[in-house]
Design an enzyme around this catalytic site. Structure first.
Site, mmCIF file in Angstrom:
data_model
loop_
_atom_site.group_PDB
_atom_site.id
_atom_site.type_symbol
_atom_site.label_atom_id
_atom_site.label_comp_id
_atom_site.label_asym_id
_atom_site.label_seq_id
_atom_site.Cartn_x
_atom_site.Cartn_y
_atom_site.Cartn_z
ATOM 1 N N SER A 153 13.795 65.086 78.375
ATOM 2 C CA SER A 153 13.422 65.193 76.966
ATOM 3 C C SER A 153 14.574 64.666 76.130
ATOM 4 O O SER A 153 15.725 64.672 76.584
ATOM 5 C CB SER A 153 13.185 66.669 76.609
ATOM 6 O OG SER A 153 13.187 66.853 75.201
ATOM 7 N N TYR A 166 14.809 75.825 76.535
ATOM 8 C CA TYR A 166 14.271 74.486 76.809
ATOM 9 C C TYR A 166 15.392 73.440 76.818
ATOM 10 O O TYR A 166 15.506 72.627 77.749
ATOM 11 C CB TYR A 166 13.220 74.154 75.743
ATOM 12 C CG TYR A 166 12.472 72.862 75.989
ATOM 13 C CD1 TYR A 166 11.356 72.845 76.819
ATOM 14 C CD2 TYR A 166 12.864 71.673 75.377
ATOM 15 C CE1 TYR A 166 10.650 71.662 77.037
ATOM 16 C CE2 TYR A 166 12.171 70.498 75.589
ATOM 17 C CZ TYR A 166 11.068 70.490 76.419
ATOM 18 O OH TYR A 166 10.383 69.318 76.628
#
Ligand code: BGC
Length: 268
Positions: A153, A166
């Site tokens: 990401s 995350y």
């Protein structure tokens, strides 16, 4: 020059491919001729629908349920792949979840769930794949012994308040990928990451579901549009193919410029 953007005779396992990015990647690799394991955790009907779409286009695929954070599940998923297709060549470690929370309110369970799926899942799948690559040996279908693709990401470099579990998991994926790439390059195994920015999928519906949210999101994207799953899938195909044979240990940001610090464009 003839393109080698073809994966005939090769097999991919795409984790979390019953929807979102994984689904697009599974379809793209299949359209290049790869056999595909469509892994899912909870969406069995959706996974079967992806398999059906691949078969309708003349490809081969099976749906396999597995929680990538569970060692036994991962082992049986790879075993089912070998039973169905004989080999594994392209594991795409895509499964990812968010459990967003202000840091001081985050439970240990919310931390563990995200680390387990997003980071430990990548470890378990990569380890299983590498052991199989070493056993298989060179099979004449690719210049590499195997190609591992980690879906990371932009939050492997962009800090993300309210999402520390995350961001920590994706920062971990970055160094897992690089260290693995360093260790495995002499064995002709390539390991790379794709780090998507804002792509229109179910995981971030909150960020694009209303005009107001979308306009706010677009302020973070210099290229002026939200990404589509196919933007990521095309990069996955390139990384899986021999066209990228000299590429290992690289992070590919597919983000319309989100990692370019757009807030500094007329400031700073
Ligand atoms: C997250 C999305 C987010 C994007 C950009 C992704 O990794 O899963 O929710 O929109 O990063 O911030």
């Amino acid at each position: 020059m003839e393109t080698t953007l073809k994966l005939n005779g090769q097999t991919a396992i795409v984790t979390g491919s019953s929807s979102g990015l994984g689904e697009a990647i599974a379809l793209e690799l299949a359209s290049a001729g790869a056999n595909v394991v469509v892994n899912y955790h909870s969406g069995d009907d959706e996974a079967e629908a992806v398999v059906k779409r691949i078969e309708e286009r003349g490809g081969r695929a099976i749906a396999v349920g597995a929680d990538v954070g569970e060692e036994a599940d991962v082992k049986q998923m790879f075993a089912k792949c070998i039973a169905a297709f004989g080999y594994v060549d392209i594991p795409v470690n895509n499964s990812g979840i968010q459990r967003d929370k202000a840091f001081h309110e985050m439970s240990l369970d919310e931390w563990n769930q995200v680390i387990n799926t997003n980071l430990t899942g990548q470890f378990l799948c990569a380890r299983e794949a590498v052991n199989i690559f070493l056993k298989q040996g060179m099979r004449g279908v690719s210049k590499a012994l195997g190609k591992i693709i980690c879906i990371s990401s932009v939050h492997d470099v962009i800090p993300w308040a309210g999402h520390v579990n995350y961001a920590a998991s994706k920062g971990g994926v970055m160094m897992l990928m690089k260290s693995l790439a360093q260790e495995l390059a002499p064995k002709k195994i390539r390991v790379n990451s794709i780090s998507p920015g804002a792509i229109q999928t179910p995981i971030n519906k909150e960020a694009w579901g209303t005009d107001e949210a979308l306009n706010k999101l677009l302020e973070l994207i210099p290229y002026g549009r939200i990404g589509q799953p196919e933007d990521v899938a095309k990069q996955a195909l390139w990384l899986a193919s021999d066209e990228s044979d000299y590429v290992t240990g690289a992070t590919h940001y597919i983000d319309g410029g989100m990692t370019l610090y757009p807030g500094f464009a007329d400031n700073g």
